[in-house]
Scaffold this active site. Structure first.
Site, PDB file in Angstrom:
ATOM      1  N   LYS A 208     -30.871   1.205   7.103  1.00  0.00           N
ATOM      2  CA  LYS A 208     -31.040   1.104   5.649  1.00  0.00           C
ATOM      3  C   LYS A 208     -31.509  -0.286   5.240  1.00  0.00           C
ATOM      4  O   LYS A 208     -32.239  -0.421   4.257  1.00  0.00           O
ATOM      5  CB  LYS A 208     -29.721   1.432   4.925  1.00  0.00           C
TER       6      LYS A 208
ATOM      7  N   LYS B  81     -34.641  13.032  11.047  1.00  0.00           N
ATOM      8  CA  LYS B  81     -33.802  13.994  10.348  1.00  0.00           C
ATOM      9  C   LYS B  81     -34.432  14.393   9.009  1.00  0.00           C
ATOM     10  O   LYS B  81     -35.048  13.554   8.346  1.00  0.00           O
ATOM     11  CB  LYS B  81     -32.445  13.312  10.116  1.00  0.00           C
TER      12      LYS B  81
ATOM     13  N   LYS C  43     -32.518  13.751   2.541  1.00  0.00           N
ATOM     14  CA  LYS C  43     -32.547  14.093   1.120  1.00  0.00           C
ATOM     15  C   LYS C  43     -32.975  12.917   0.266  1.00  0.00           C
ATOM     16  O   LYS C  43     -33.321  13.079  -0.880  1.00  0.00           O
ATOM     17  CB  LYS C  43     -31.197  14.650   0.659  1.00  0.00           C
TER      18      LYS C  43
HETATM   19  N1  TRP Z   1     -21.585   8.776   4.535  1.00  0.00           N
HETATM   20  C1  TRP Z   1     -21.681  10.199   4.371  1.00  0.00           C
HETATM   21  C2  TRP Z   1     -23.146  10.628   4.362  1.00  0.00           C
HETATM   22  O1  TRP Z   1     -24.012   9.818   4.156  1.00  0.00           O
HETATM   23  C3  TRP Z   1     -21.009  10.645   3.096  1.00  0.00           C
HETATM   24  C4  TRP Z   1     -19.566  10.282   3.087  1.00  0.00           C
HETATM   25  C5  TRP Z   1     -18.974   9.315   2.325  1.00  0.00           C
HETATM   26  C6  TRP Z   1     -18.542  10.868   3.873  1.00  0.00           C
HETATM   27  N2  TRP Z   1     -17.638   9.277   2.571  1.00  0.00           N
HETATM   28  C7  TRP Z   1     -17.347  10.208   3.520  1.00  0.00           C
HETATM   29  C8  TRP Z   1     -18.517  11.885   4.840  1.00  0.00           C
HETATM   30  C9  TRP Z   1     -16.125  10.532   4.133  1.00  0.00           C
HETATM   31  C10 TRP Z   1     -17.303  12.213   5.437  1.00  0.00           C
HETATM   32  C11 TRP Z   1     -16.116  11.520   5.084  1.00  0.00           C
HETATM   33  O2  TRP Z   1     -23.436  11.776   4.558  1.00  0.00           O
END
Ligand code: TRP
Length: 334
Positions: free
Chosen positions: A114, A196, A199
């Protein structure tokens, strides 16, 4: 009665949900709500680590909730909430920042990716993203955290934090396990099978969103990259024919057919017949979800009641953990 195990997961509303979001997480979650005590949320706090348009963020957060429900997450059977509505996430996130090391945060692949993509906005939140994610998880003491491949490293970091924290203060957090579903876990871009289906990469012709018009979906599939090999036949060979393998994975998920059955179905037919067939199968698969999403979105009062009740339930569970943490680390009682 034996207590149900707890499960938690979330998706950032940083872009419209795609076919990848569906065949990855969303398609699997509803099967788990009977067996587990489940929490699912829209990770809006995480979304702002990349600059968002405020109106779009708000729209996508609500739309994502409607899509969760449309995909089968019955709000009577699981807890659905918006991350920013449960203030304990930000609070525990701060605490856990103080138990996550600069070195380990620096090693996160997602941070490096990122940062490269947003070179003009490498902010602190992007760096400490994993400690907030650890807070999301640990507040609910889950047994299982279903995530995509790309999030496994963050769950590993969460586990390190648990070990470090519990090592000092005793058994405060339950050690969570990540869970990566075996099939259909990873849908790739239709124009770049090495990446991937994302989105949040704007303007990507390689993705299909869950709310796309059927005509758009057909167009995307018709121009999907197959492979430059000369044999031009539908055969599952992810090494040498990643584009075809990706389309086959999508088709298999949409129709329930095996790779062998698909190879047979398109034997001698080439890609010209195969690609529109995948498109049609996808259109049929998501048609009921689209209709249900629109129906739910039209009922603002219902959606509001769902996310309010969800935040209340989540907050109750989260507060228990947060209190315990505050006490253990030495904050004065209120
Ligand atoms: N970081 C995850 C993603 O980008 C989203 C996410 C934030 C998440 N907090 C979480 C996933 C806690 C599982 C558990 O898809």
């Amino acid at each position: 009665m034996e207590e149900k195990k707890t499960m938690l997961s979330g998706i950032k509303p940083s872009g419209d949900l795609t076919l990848g979001s569906y065949l990855g997480p969303l398609h699997h979650w509803p099967k788990m709500i009977e067996e587990y005590d489940c929490y699912f949320f829209m990770a809006d706090l995480h979304a702002i680590t990349v600059r968002q348009d405020p109106a779009a963020l708000r729209r996508r957060t609500i739309e994502q909730l409607a899509q969760y429900i449309a995909c089968g997450l019955d709000p009577e059977k699981c807890t659905l909430f918006i991350q920013s509505h449960v203030h304990q996430h930000a609070e525990l996130g701060w605490v856990l920042n103080c138990y996550a090391m600069f070195g380990e945060l620096s090693r996160m692949t997602q941070f490096k990716d990122k940062s490269a993509k947003n070179a003009d906005n490498i902010n602190g939140g992007l760096f400490t993203y994993p400690s907030l994610m650890a807070a999301d998880i640990l507040l609910y003491q889950p047994d299982l955290v279903p995530v995509g491949d790309d999030q496994k490293q963050h769950v590993e970091l969460t586990r390190n934090i648990v070990q470090r924290f519990n090592g000092v203060y005793g058994d405060v957090f339950k050690m969570p396990e990540s869970y990566i579903p075996k099939v259909g876990a990873r849908i790739m871009s239709l124009t770049d099978p090495a990446a991937k289906m994302s989105k949040s990469d704007n303007g990507d012709t390689g993705r299909v969103t869950l709310m796309d018009d059927p005509n758009v979906i057909m167009k995307q599939f018709k121009r999907a990259i197959t492979d430059s090999d000369t044999e031009r036949c539908v055969r599952y060979d992810p090494e040498n024919k990643p584009g075809v393998a990706n389309l086959m994975t999508i088709y298999a998920a949409a129709t329930g057919r095996s790779f062998a059955e698909i190879e047979q179905e398109f034997d001698g037919l080439g890609y010209g017949k195969f690609k529109p067939a995948v498109g049609e199968a996808v259109v049929e698969m998501i048609r009921p979800i689209q209709e249900e999403t629109r129906r739910i979105l039209a009922d603002k009062a219902y959606l509001e009641s769902v996310y309010r009740a969800g935040a209340e339930k989540a907050s109750y569970a989260a507060e228990k953990t947060l209190r315990k943490v505050y006490k253990k680390i030495g904050f004065a009682a209120r």
